[in-house]
Write an enzyme that holds these catalytic residues in place. Sequence first.
Site, PDB file in Angstrom:
ATOM      1  N   ASP A  60       0.766  -1.102  -0.132  1.00 20.28           N
ATOM      2  CA  ASP A  60       0.002  -0.094  -0.021  1.00 20.28           C
ATOM      3  C   ASP A  60       0.881   1.174  -0.151  1.00 20.28           C
ATOM      4  OD1 ASP A  60      -1.796   2.053   0.506  1.00 20.28           O
ATOM      5  OD2 ASP A  60      -2.710   1.098   2.054  1.00 20.28           O
ATOM      6  N   PHE A  83      -0.056   5.805 -11.249  1.00 20.73           N
ATOM      7  CA  PHE A  83      -1.445   5.369 -11.559  1.00 20.73           C
ATOM      8  C   PHE A  83      -2.474   5.291 -10.395  1.00 20.73           C
ATOM      9  CE2 PHE A  83       0.856   3.834 -15.317  1.00 20.73           C
ATOM     10  CZ  PHE A  83       0.226   4.270 -16.498  1.00 20.73           C
ATOM     11  N   SER A 127      -7.022  13.605 -15.034  1.00 18.27           N
ATOM     12  CA  SER A 127      -8.301  13.385 -15.591  1.00 18.27           C
ATOM     13  C   SER A 127      -8.788  14.574 -16.358  1.00 18.27           C
ATOM     14  CB  SER A 127      -9.138  12.855 -14.643  1.00 18.27           C
ATOM     15  OG  SER A 127     -10.561  12.751 -14.979  1.00 18.27           O
ATOM     16  N   TYR A 152     -13.476  12.769  -5.730  1.00 15.81           N
ATOM     17  CA  TYR A 152     -12.614  12.002  -6.782  1.00 15.81           C
ATOM     18  C   TYR A 152     -12.097  13.118  -7.391  1.00 15.81           C
ATOM     19  CZ  TYR A 152     -10.556   9.917 -10.795  1.00 15.81           C
ATOM     20  OH  TYR A 152      -9.841   9.684 -12.089  1.00 15.81           O
ATOM     21  N   LYS A 156      -7.919  14.812  -8.073  1.00 18.30           N
ATOM     22  CA  LYS A 156      -6.999  15.203  -9.186  1.00 18.30           C
ATOM     23  C   LYS A 156      -6.596  16.627  -9.297  1.00 18.30           C
ATOM     24  CE  LYS A 156      -7.132  11.152 -10.611  1.00 18.30           C
ATOM     25  NZ  LYS A 156      -5.863  10.134 -10.236  1.00 18.30           N
ATOM     26  N   ASN A 182     -11.762   9.701 -22.042  1.00 19.89           N
ATOM     27  CA  ASN A 182     -12.417   8.630 -21.468  1.00 19.89           C
ATOM     28  C   ASN A 182     -11.620   7.292 -22.003  1.00 19.89           C
ATOM     29  OD1 ASN A 182     -14.337  10.652 -21.018  1.00 19.89           O
ATOM     30  ND2 ASN A 182     -15.521   9.000 -20.510  1.00 19.89           N
ATOM     31  N   ASN A 202     -18.910   2.666 -15.482  1.00 21.53           N
ATOM     32  CA  ASN A 202     -18.607   3.353 -16.653  1.00 21.53           C
ATOM     33  C   ASN A 202     -19.182   2.856 -17.748  1.00 21.53           C
ATOM     34  OD1 ASN A 202     -15.375   3.509 -15.385  1.00 21.53           O
ATOM     35  ND2 ASN A 202     -16.468   5.250 -16.208  1.00 21.53           N
ATOM     36  N   VAL A 220     -29.469   4.457 -20.906  1.00 19.01           N
ATOM     37  CA  VAL A 220     -28.801   5.585 -21.402  1.00 19.01           C
ATOM     38  C   VAL A 220     -29.283   6.779 -20.408  1.00 19.01           C
ATOM     39  CG1 VAL A 220     -28.780   7.129 -23.415  1.00 19.01           C
ATOM     40  CG2 VAL A 220     -28.701   4.714 -23.724  1.00 19.01           C
ATOM     41  N   ARG A 234     -18.604  12.485 -25.127  1.00 22.37           N
ATOM     42  CA  ARG A 234     -17.339  12.106 -24.401  1.00 22.37           C
ATOM     43  C   ARG A 234     -16.111  11.995 -25.735  1.00 22.37           C
ATOM     44  NH1 ARG A 234     -20.072  13.744 -20.934  1.00 22.37           N
ATOM     45  NH2 ARG A 234     -20.634  12.915 -18.892  1.00 22.37           N
ATOM     46  N   GLU A 299     -27.136  11.918 -11.979  1.00 26.43           N
ATOM     47  CA  GLU A 299     -26.713  13.088 -11.218  1.00 26.43           C
ATOM     48  C   GLU A 299     -25.011  13.335 -11.289  1.00 26.43           C
ATOM     49  OE1 GLU A 299     -26.891  14.990  -6.859  1.00 26.43           O
ATOM     50  OE2 GLU A 299     -27.856  12.996  -7.163  1.00 26.43           O
TER      51      GLU A 299
END
Length: 343
Positions: A60, A83, A127, A152, A156, A182, A202, A220, A234, A299
């Site tokens: 870790d 990463f 990202s 999240y 970044k 993406n 995703n 969708v 995207r 959302e």
Amino acid sequence: MKRKVIVTGGTGYIGSHTAVELIAAGFDVVIIDNLYNSDITVLEGIHAITGVTPKFYDYDICDLARLNELFIAEGGADAIIHFAAYKAVGESVRKPLDYYRNNLTSLINLLDMMERHNTPIMVFSSSCTVYGQPDTLPVTEASPVKEAASPYGYTKQAGEIIIRDTIASRTSHKAVSLRYFNPIGAHPTAHIGELPRGVPENLVPFLTQTAIGLRDGLKVFGNDYDTPDGSCIRDYLHVVDLAKAHVAALKRLLDGENKTKYEVFNLGTGTGVSVFEAIASFERATGLKLNYTVTDRREGDIEKIWADSSLANRELKWKTELTLDESMETAWRWENKIRNQQS
Ligand code: NAD
Ligand code: WQD
């Protein structure tokens, strides 16, 4: 002597594809991953493609004392490609501290290791999420970094700033942040690919899991957006193309071709694709008909975003080569491979 790269998160989706490209480019790859979101068998996949099994540490990165021992044992490295992170946007809203702790502690520890162990270079996974909903499209690296939509996203944004300021304070260190759009698809050999745990958030893994019968149907998320067909747009790029960008960024830093000590690059195709177009591509590439329904908006979704990657095209001498259909086809090949292994 081969140049050594420590790849954190190297058994993960993008890390494993990058490990393959690094080995192909002649680097000595050392992976650190705690297997929180990946599987040890990924090493076999890397071996099947390259003939090389990278040295692997099940550590870790948040554990500073252990990380320090690892860097002593390795005698540092020529570079780190970082990463390792938690990446589930929805989960980060429910468990913000987990995300701040893991994603920021790991980064701070690695920046610390760079200084203590003569490791001068970092390539960081950022990202497109840092842009939020942009005012103008396509987004360039100069587009404003907007209020993030999730913890999240903040990890970044903060990660980039922590790197920028740390690098500025050191004379011989340099770094690059790569803002991925993406990433989708899998290695064409189907030896490695994406391994989502549980129900995928995703689009593409949900789509392939629907086609193989694991999910009843794809939802969708909205067809009333201000886009030509009403669904979100995207910039989907093949993960192998993305992996190659890391090799290009690394070589630029190692060869001293960087213009400043800290640089940022967008990595995308430059083309916006709607959800309906992505479904059509999947159907074209596989010859299958996909079961889908239109539901409410999700959302936090951005309406539309795609990259201006001309800086990366020019400076990294990199551009995407694989098409959307090839991405879908390889994602489908990989889905079949993993389900057949499990049955
Ligand atoms: P992934 O979850 O497949 O890989 C991340 C790896 O990091 C996993 O193998 C996980 O076990 C490991 N890890 C996490 N925390 C760790 C820790 N504390 N110590 C050791 N290992 C740890 O994710 P990915 O899709 O390959 O993403 C890689 C990077 O790219 C992440 O930083 C992610 O935020 C970023 N990114 C991903 C996408 C995407 O859509 N996949 C888009 C933009 C940016
Ligand atoms: C793509 C499109 C959905 C699933 C996320 C992160 C972002 C970055 C990339 C890490 C959207 C639609 C999806 C489904 C759908 N990751 N969709 N039905 O949201 O662009 O970005 O991954 O940094 O930070 O937020 O990717 O694949 O979830 O969605 O209609 O079941 O597909 O609404 O328009 P997203 P995604």
